[in-house]
Write a protein that holds these residues in place. Structure first.
Motif, PDB file in Angstrom:
ATOM      1  N   ILE A 223       0.876  -1.169   0.076  1.00 13.11           N
ATOM      2  CA  ILE A 223       0.150   0.189   0.132  1.00 13.11           C
ATOM      3  C   ILE A 223       0.902   1.226   0.217  1.00 13.11           C
ATOM      4  N   VAL A 224       0.565   1.932  -0.909  1.00 15.49           N
ATOM      5  CA  VAL A 224       1.389   3.189  -1.101  1.00 15.49           C
ATOM      6  C   VAL A 224       0.347   4.427  -0.652  1.00 15.49           C
ATOM      7  N   MET A 225       0.718   5.382   0.214  1.00 18.01           N
ATOM      8  CA  MET A 225      -0.275   6.136   0.173  1.00 18.01           C
ATOM      9  C   MET A 225       0.324   7.480   0.982  1.00 18.01           C
ATOM     10  N   ASP A 226      -0.527   8.651   0.593  1.00 18.50           N
ATOM     11  CA  ASP A 226      -0.225  10.063   1.002  1.00 18.50           C
ATOM     12  C   ASP A 226      -0.502  10.095   2.537  1.00 18.50           C
ATOM     13  N   ILE A 227       0.132  10.992   3.207  1.00 20.34           N
ATOM     14  CA  ILE A 227      -0.119  11.107   4.479  1.00 20.34           C
ATOM     15  C   ILE A 227      -1.434  12.378   4.700  1.00 20.34           C
ATOM     16  N   GLN A 228      -0.933  13.301   4.103  1.00 19.07           N
ATOM     17  CA  GLN A 228      -1.832  14.453   4.277  1.00 19.07           C
ATOM     18  C   GLN A 228      -3.305  14.327   3.306  1.00 19.07           C
ATOM     19  N   MET A 229      -4.275  13.942   3.642  1.00 15.77           N
ATOM     20  CA  MET A 229      -5.522  13.672   2.988  1.00 15.77           C
ATOM     21  C   MET A 229      -6.651  14.292   3.732  1.00 15.77           C
ATOM     22  N   PRO A 230      -7.527  14.689   2.947  1.00 13.89           N
ATOM     23  CA  PRO A 230      -8.751  15.225   3.617  1.00 13.89           C
ATOM     24  C   PRO A 230      -9.593  14.209   4.239  1.00 13.89           C
ATOM     25  N   HIS A 231     -10.412  14.257   5.179  1.00 15.22           N
ATOM     26  CA  HIS A 231     -11.400  13.283   5.813  1.00 15.22           C
ATOM     27  C   HIS A 231     -10.757  12.298   6.737  1.00 15.22           C
ATOM     28  N   VAL A 232      -9.626  11.431   6.335  1.00 15.88           N
ATOM     29  CA  VAL A 232      -9.106  10.550   7.077  1.00 15.88           C
ATOM     30  C   VAL A 232      -7.398  10.847   7.066  1.00 15.88           C
ATOM     31  N   THR A 233      -6.734  11.361   8.058  1.00 16.48           N
ATOM     32  CA  THR A 233      -5.294  11.290   7.768  1.00 16.48           C
ATOM     33  C   THR A 233      -4.587  10.074   7.325  1.00 16.48           C
ATOM     34  N   GLY A 234      -3.432  10.108   6.748  1.00 13.10           N
ATOM     35  CA  GLY A 234      -2.385   9.021   6.708  1.00 13.10           C
ATOM     36  C   GLY A 234      -2.089   8.162   7.914  1.00 13.10           C
ATOM     37  N   TYR A 235      -2.065   8.946   8.864  1.00 12.17           N
ATOM     38  CA  TYR A 235      -1.601   8.513  10.354  1.00 12.17           C
ATOM     39  C   TYR A 235      -2.883   7.486  10.715  1.00 12.17           C
ATOM     40  N   GLU A 236      -3.909   8.107  10.506  1.00 13.23           N
ATOM     41  CA  GLU A 236      -5.445   7.183  11.071  1.00 13.23           C
ATOM     42  C   GLU A 236      -5.147   6.084  10.092  1.00 13.23           C
ATOM     43  N   LEU A 237      -4.903   6.300   8.829  1.00 10.78           N
ATOM     44  CA  LEU A 237      -5.290   5.153   8.076  1.00 10.78           C
ATOM     45  C   LEU A 237      -4.303   3.774   8.249  1.00 10.78           C
ATOM     46  N   ILE A 238      -3.223   4.497   8.557  1.00  9.89           N
ATOM     47  CA  ILE A 238      -2.161   3.399   8.886  1.00  9.89           C
ATOM     48  C   ILE A 238      -2.240   2.760   9.968  1.00  9.89           C
ATOM     49  N   LEU A 239      -2.868   3.091  11.263  1.00  4.95           N
ATOM     50  CA  LEU A 239      -3.214   2.826  12.168  1.00  4.95           C
ATOM     51  C   LEU A 239      -4.380   1.844  12.224  1.00  4.95           C
ATOM     52  N   ALA A 240      -5.467   2.246  11.153  1.00  5.41           N
ATOM     53  CA  ALA A 240      -6.702   1.314  10.864  1.00  5.41           C
ATOM     54  C   ALA A 240      -6.016   0.030  10.111  1.00  5.41           C
ATOM     55  N   LEU A 241      -5.008   0.148   9.174  1.00  2.69           N
ATOM     56  CA  LEU A 241      -4.858  -0.990   8.644  1.00  2.69           C
ATOM     57  C   LEU A 241      -3.736  -1.928   9.515  1.00  2.69           C
ATOM     58  N   LYS A 242      -3.103  -1.404  10.230  1.00  2.60           N
ATOM     59  CA  LYS A 242      -2.156  -2.235  10.955  1.00  2.60           C
ATOM     60  C   LYS A 242      -3.199  -2.938  12.125  1.00  2.60           C
ATOM     61  N   ALA A 243      -4.288  -2.524  12.621  1.00  2.00           N
ATOM     62  CA  ALA A 243      -5.245  -2.905  13.490  1.00  2.00           C
ATOM     63  C   ALA A 243      -6.134  -4.216  13.076  1.00  2.00           C
ATOM     64  N   ASP A 244      -5.965  -4.075  11.434  1.00  2.00           N
ATOM     65  CA  ASP A 244      -6.821  -4.961  11.009  1.00  2.00           C
ATOM     66  C   ASP A 244      -6.162  -6.294  10.795  1.00  2.00           C
ATOM     67  N   GLU A 245      -6.488  -7.546  11.312  1.00  2.00           N
ATOM     68  CA  GLU A 245      -5.830  -8.745  11.352  1.00  2.00           C
ATOM     69  C   GLU A 245      -5.548  -9.280   9.922  1.00  2.00           C
ATOM     70  N   ALA A 246      -6.480  -8.942   9.050  1.00  3.93           N
ATOM     71  CA  ALA A 246      -6.132  -9.413   7.863  1.00  3.93           C
ATOM     72  C   ALA A 246      -5.285  -8.600   6.772  1.00  3.93           C
ATOM     73  N   LEU A 247      -4.994  -7.411   7.327  1.00  2.00           N
ATOM     74  CA  LEU A 247      -4.182  -6.467   6.510  1.00  2.00           C
ATOM     75  C   LEU A 247      -3.105  -6.147   7.184  1.00  2.00           C
ATOM     76  N   ARG A 248      -2.737  -6.249   8.313  1.00  2.00           N
ATOM     77  CA  ARG A 248      -1.509  -5.774   9.071  1.00  2.00           C
ATOM     78  C   ARG A 248      -0.207  -6.298   8.486  1.00  2.00           C
ATOM     79  N   HIS A 249      -0.191  -7.227   7.927  1.00  2.00           N
ATOM     80  CA  HIS A 249       0.934  -7.803   7.161  1.00  2.00           C
ATOM     81  C   HIS A 249       1.497  -7.047   6.028  1.00  2.00           C
ATOM     82  N   ILE A 250       0.324  -6.095   5.309  1.00  2.00           N
ATOM     83  CA  ILE A 250       0.704  -5.791   4.136  1.00  2.00           C
ATOM     84  C   ILE A 250       1.779  -4.559   4.423  1.00  2.00           C
ATOM     85  N   PRO A 251       2.822  -4.569   3.707  1.00  2.00           N
ATOM     86  CA  PRO A 251       3.680  -3.237   3.841  1.00  2.00           C
ATOM     87  C   PRO A 251       3.197  -1.875   3.571  1.00  2.00           C
ATOM     88  N   VAL A 252       3.291  -0.682   4.098  1.00  2.00           N
ATOM     89  CA  VAL A 252       2.915   0.486   3.858  1.00  2.00           C
ATOM     90  C   VAL A 252       3.986   1.294   3.428  1.00  2.00           C
TER      91      VAL A 252
END
Length: 120
Positions: free
Chosen positions: A50-79
């Motif tokens: 997953i390649v992502m911007d950090i500065q986005m409207p609605h959801v920051t990249g920080y929040e998105l990374i935390l959500a991805l890493k909190a998901d058991e099925a997605l946490r293994h995917i490099p960001v």
């Protein structure tokens, strides 16, 4: 079979640049324009990266990374974070959130692809 990458970027020009660059290097790029859709799309696509911007409207990249890493099925995917935040504290904060790599904007095409290939 081409590896899949989910590209989360709200800036249309950057999104096109990243996707075109990745496709030119043999990746299958899946664009996402809104961070609010990224976790669901990642669950559908199950990308290799997953390649992502950090500065986005609605959801920051920080929040998105935390959500991805909190998901058991997605946490293994490099960001890989791609951002205009270029200070040492910014990189530390991004990595502390769970990003596996960090590339600052404006990007160097070689550095961008080098970071992608390091995570592949």
């Amino acid at each position: 079979m081409a590896k899949k990458v989910l590209v989360v970027e709200d800036n249309e020009l950057n999104l096109k640049l990243f996707c075109d660059l990745l496709r030119a290097h043999g990746w299958m790029a899946e664009p996402v324009r809104d961070g609010r859709e990224a976790v669901a799309r990642a669950a559908d696509v199950l990308p290799d990266l997953i390649v992502m911007d950090i500065q986005m409207p609605h959801v920051t990249g920080y929040e998105l990374i935390l959500a991805l890493k909190a998901d058991e099925a997605l946490r293994h995917i490099p960001v890989m974070a791609v951002t205009a935040y270029a200070g040492r504290e910014d990189e530390e904060r991004i990595r502390a959130a769970g990003a596996d790599a960090y590339v600052s904007k404006p990007i160097s095409l070689a550095r961008f692809m080098g970071a992608v290939n390091d995570l592949a």
